[in-house]
Design an enzyme around this catalytic site. Structure first.
Site, PDB file in Angstrom:
ATOM      1  N   TRP A 105      11.790  -0.336  -4.358  1.00 41.99           N
ATOM      2  CA  TRP A 105      12.646  -0.118  -5.523  1.00 41.99           C
ATOM      3  C   TRP A 105      12.069  -0.621  -6.831  1.00 41.99           C
ATOM      4  CZ3 TRP A 105      13.241  -5.171  -6.662  1.00 41.99           C
ATOM      5  CH2 TRP A 105      13.258  -6.061  -5.590  1.00 41.99           C
ATOM      6  N   ASN A 106      11.138  -1.574  -6.772  1.00 40.53           N
ATOM      7  CA  ASN A 106      10.651  -2.108  -8.046  1.00 40.53           C
ATOM      8  C   ASN A 106       9.564  -1.187  -8.599  1.00 40.53           C
ATOM      9  OD1 ASN A 106       8.984  -3.014  -5.851  1.00 40.53           O
ATOM     10  ND2 ASN A 106       7.831  -4.148  -7.354  1.00 40.53           N
ATOM     11  N   LYS A 148       9.052   9.721  -0.937  1.00 41.33           N
ATOM     12  CA  LYS A 148      10.383   9.182  -0.658  1.00 41.33           C
ATOM     13  C   LYS A 148      10.659   8.002  -1.581  1.00 41.33           C
ATOM     14  CE  LYS A 148      12.556   6.068   2.168  1.00 41.33           C
ATOM     15  NZ  LYS A 148      13.507   5.673   1.159  1.00 41.33           N
ATOM     16  N   GLY A 157       5.559  -1.608   0.175  1.00 39.53           N
ATOM     17  CA  GLY A 157       6.799  -2.272   0.576  1.00 39.53           C
ATOM     18  C   GLY A 157       6.479  -3.548   1.317  1.00 39.53           C
ATOM     19  N   GLY A 158       7.378  -3.956   2.171  1.00 40.86           N
ATOM     20  CA  GLY A 158       7.212  -5.226   2.885  1.00 40.86           C
ATOM     21  C   GLY A 158       6.442  -5.064   4.188  1.00 40.86           C
ATOM     22  N   GLU A 185       0.269  -1.073   0.834  1.00 37.35           N
ATOM     23  CA  GLU A 185       0.285  -2.049  -0.272  1.00 37.35           C
ATOM     24  C   GLU A 185       1.509  -2.925  -0.050  1.00 37.35           C
ATOM     25  OE1 GLU A 185      -1.994  -2.417  -2.437  1.00 37.35           O
ATOM     26  OE2 GLU A 185      -3.102  -0.554  -2.190  1.00 37.35           O
ATOM     27  N   LEU A 186       1.272  -4.150   0.409  1.00 33.42           N
ATOM     28  CA  LEU A 186       2.411  -4.969   0.841  1.00 33.42           C
ATOM     29  C   LEU A 186       2.620  -6.164  -0.088  1.00 33.42           C
ATOM     30  CD1 LEU A 186       1.507  -4.695   4.618  1.00 33.42           C
ATOM     31  CD2 LEU A 186       2.798  -3.103   3.201  1.00 33.42           C
ATOM     32  N   CYS A 231       4.868  -7.623  -6.630  1.00 39.74           N
ATOM     33  CA  CYS A 231       4.076  -7.917  -5.423  1.00 39.74           C
ATOM     34  C   CYS A 231       2.979  -8.931  -5.726  1.00 39.74           C
ATOM     35  CB  CYS A 231       3.487  -6.633  -4.876  1.00 39.74           C
ATOM     36  SG  CYS A 231       2.599  -5.715  -6.126  1.00 39.74           S
ATOM     37  N   GLU A 244       7.684 -14.953   1.117  1.00 35.36           N
ATOM     38  CA  GLU A 244       7.767 -14.270  -0.175  1.00 35.36           C
ATOM     39  C   GLU A 244       9.228 -14.238  -0.629  1.00 35.36           C
ATOM     40  OE1 GLU A 244       7.153 -10.020  -0.198  1.00 35.36           O
ATOM     41  OE2 GLU A 244       6.084 -10.132  -2.104  1.00 35.36           O
TER      42      GLU A 244
END
Ligand code: NAD
Length: 487
Positions: free
Chosen positions: A149-150, A173, A226-227, A248-249, A282, A379
Site C-alpha cells: 500500500w505504501n 495487482k 511487500g513483506g 523487494e521486501l 522499506c 520491522e
C-alpha cells in the site's frame, strides 16, 4: 463515496465484488472499490497473453514502444498533482511527499522509455566455421506484479517501466489498502494509447486475488514488493507455474554514526530515514548505531528534531508526519513499542497513540542499549527508531550485520578509509554514505537475505524482464555430414 473501477483488456470494469476504502486521517470510508477474484484474474492474465503474442503490441518496434512510454511519462507529469492528492487521501502519506514522489515517477517512465530500443541481443563468436549463432532478447512473458500500500505509483513504476521497455505485458495487482491512485493511473495507460491487454490493473485481497494471480499458469514472472511472509506465499505459489520471481521486501536497516561525522547533517538524514513517510518505508533506517562518546549529544539533537515535527492532516502542505495507512498498522506498532518497553528499552520520545480520530502514531525513539529489545529485530514499518551504541568500528559493523534483512544502510563519517571498509563490509543491497534515502531510476535497488532478491532500477531491471533465445543458423550448402556424430 468516490467510485473506482479497474482495468482489464482496455476496459474499465466494476469487478466481481466491491469493498470500501478507509481514509486513514479520519478512519471513515471514502471510496468504493472493485474487488477482483479468480474469474477477473483469469480474464486479465488471458488479455495480457493475447496482447503479448497476437495483438498490436507484439508487432510494434522497440522504438514505437518507447514512444508510448514517453507519452505515459508526460501524462504522469501532467496529472501528478491529482494522483498525489488521491494517494494522500487513500493512504495518509503526506501531500508534500506524494507530490514530489509522483512528479519523479514520470522520470522513471522517461528513463525506461529511452531504454526500450537499447535492449540488444548479441552475436556469439562460435567455435564452428559453418554456423552463425546469436542471442535474441525477448520479453520474458506475462508478468504478475503485486505491490503493497505504501507508494503504489512509485513501486509499480519500477516494475511497469522496465517490463514495458522489454516488451512484456502485465497484470498489476494494487494493494487492497489504498489502491485508488493506481486505479486512476490506469486511465493514463488508456489515454497514452497502449493496446488493450498490455497493462491490466486490478485490486483485490491477497489470499484470493494475489494468490490466484501469482500461481496462474500463464504467468512467467512475479514481481513482488511487500513483506517476507507474503513473499513465502508467492514463492510457494510460483511452484505451480514455475515462474521466476523478484522480491523487494522489508528491512531493519542500520544507520551508523561515528563521532567524527557532521552530527547536524547526520541527524537530519536520520529524521528523513525514519520519520519521513511516517516510517512506512522499506528502507527506513530503523536501527541507529551511534558511537558511544557522542550518543547523548546525538540523541538530544534527534529528540529535539523529532519533537519539532509537525504532525497533522496529510493533505496540509505544512504537515511532516501524517497518519499510518491502516488501523492494523497502528495497532502493530503500538504493540511492538509496548513489548520493547517491557523488555527494558527506554522511551526517549513518543511511544503513545494520541487520542482522536485517524491512525496517528508519534515519532518515537527507543534507547535499546544493553537490552534484548524486539524492536531491534522486527520491522515496525512505522516512525520508531531503536538506538544502540558502539565503541569500535568492528563492533559497529557487527551490529549493522546482526540482522536477517539486508536492504539498505547508512554510514556517517568523515573518515574516507573507514567509509570504504564499511561499504565493503555491510551486508545490504544499498550503502548510503553521508546521505540517506536517495533513489534514482538509473541506480539499481534491492536487497540481500530476507530483504529479497532481484533489482529494480537501472538497465539491469529491464534485462530481468527478458529471456534469451539462442539462434543457430548453418551457413554451409554442403549436405549435413554423419548424423550420428554431434557437431
Ligand atoms: P504485504 O506483504 O502484506 O502485502 C503486499 C501485497 O501482497 C498486497 O498487494 C497484498 O494483497 C498481497 N498479498 C498478500 N497475501 C498474498 C498472497 N498470499 N499471495 C499473493 N499476494 C498476496 O505487505 P504490506 O503490509 O502491504 O506492506 C508492507 C511490507 O512491504 C513491509 O514489509 C515493507 O518493508 C515492504 N516493502 C518493501 C519495499 C521494497 O522495495 N523493498 C517497498 C515498500 C514496502
Amino acid at each position: 463515496m468516490q467510485r473506482f473501477q479497474y482495468y482489464i483488456d482496455g476496459q474499465f470494469l466494476d469487478g466481481e465484488a466491491r469493498f470500501p476504502s478507509v481514509d486513514p486521517a479520519s478512519g471513515k470510508e471514502w471510496a468504493d472499490l472493485p474487488e477482483a477474484r479468480e474469474g477477473d484474474v483469469d480474464r486479465a492474465v488471458n488479455a495480457a497473453e493475447q496482447a503479448l503474442y497476437n495483438g498490436a503490441w507484439s508487432k510494434m518496434t522497440a522504438t514505437q514502444r518507447g514512444k508510448l512510454i514517453y507519452r505515459l511519462a508526460d501524462l504522469v507529469a501532467a496529472n501528478a498533482q491529482k494522483l498525489a492528492e488521491l494517494e494522500t487521501r487513500d493512504t495518509g502519506k503526506i501531500i508534500r511527499e506524494t507530490s514530489a514522489q509522483i512528479a519523479y515517477v514520470a522520470d522513471y517512465y522517461r528513463y525506461y522509455a529511452g531504454i526500450a530500443d537499447k535492449i540488444e541481443g548479441s552475436y556469439l563468436p562460435i567455435d564452428k566455421p559453418d554456423m552463425d549463432v546469436w542471442l535474441r532478447r525477448e520479453p520474458i512473458g506475462v508478468v504478475a506484479m503485486v505491490v503493497p500500500w505504501n507508494s503504489q505509483l512509485f513501486l509499480s513504476a519500477v516494475k511497469i517501466g522496465p517490463a514495458l521497455a522489454a516488451g512484456c505485458t502485465m497484470v498489476v495487482k494494487a494493494s487492497e489498502d489504498g489502491p485508488a491512485p493506481l486505479l486512476e493511473f490506469a486511465r493514463l495507460i488508456h489515454e497514452a494509447g497502449f493496446p488493450a491487454g498490455v497493462v491490466n490493473i486490478i485490486t483485490g485481497f491477497g489470499a484470493s486475488c494475489g494468490a490466484a494471480l501469482s500461481r496462474h499458469p500463464k504467468v512467467a514472472h512475479v514481481a513482488f514488493t511487500g513483506g517476507p511472509e507474503t513473499a513465502r506465499h508467492i514463492v510457494r505459489n510460483s511452484a505451480e507455474n514455475l515462474a521466476s520471481t523478484s522480491l523487494e521486501l522489508g528491512g531493519k536497516s542500520p544507520f551508523i554514526v561515528f563521532a567524527d561525522a557532521d552530527l547536524e547533517s547526520a541527524a537530519n538524514a536520520q529524521v528523513a530515514g525514519i520519520f519521513a513517510a511516517t516510517g512506512q518505508s522499506c528502507v527506513a533506517g530503523s536501527r541507529l548505531i551511534v558511537e558511544r562518546r557522542v550518543k547523548e549529544e546525538f540523541l538530544t539533537l534527534l529528540k529535539g528534531k523529532a519533537e519539532a515535527i509537525v504532525i497533522g492532516a496529510p493533505l496540509d502542505m505544512a504537515t511532516e508526519v501524517g497518519p499510518l495507512a491502516t488501523r492494523r498498522q497502528q495497532e502493530h506498532i503500538a504493540a511492538l513499542v509496548d513489548k520493547s518497553v517491557q523488555s527494558g528499552a527506554r522511551l526517549v520520545t513518543g511511544g503513545h497513540r494520541p487520542g482522536g480520530e485517524g491512525y496517528y502514531f508519534p515519532p518515537t525513539i527507543l534507547d535499546c542499549d544493553g537490552v534484548n529489545s524486539p524492536s531491534l529485530v522486527n520491522e515496525f514499518f512505522g516512525p520508531v527508531l531503536s538506538v544502540v551504541s558502539f565503541e569500535t568500528e568492528a563492533e559497529a559493523l557487527a551490529l549493522a550485520n546482526d540482522t536477517h534483512y539486508g536492504l539498505a544502510s547508512g554510514v556517517f563519517t568523515q573518515n574516507l578509509t573507514r567509509a570504504h571498509r564499511l561499504m565493503k563490509g555491510i551486508r545490504a543491497g544499498i550503502v548510503w554514505v553521508n546521505t540517506y534515502r536517495a533513489v534514482s531510476p538509473i541506480a539499481p535497488f534491492g536487497g540481500f537475505g530476507l530483504s529479497g532478491h532481484g533489482r529494480e532500477g537501472g538497465m539491469a531491471a529491464a534485462l530481468d524482464y527478458t529471456r534469451t533465445k539462442t539462434i543457430w543458423l548453418r551457413t554451409s550448402d554442403d549436405p549435413i555430414p554423419d548424423p550420428f556424430v554431434m557437431r
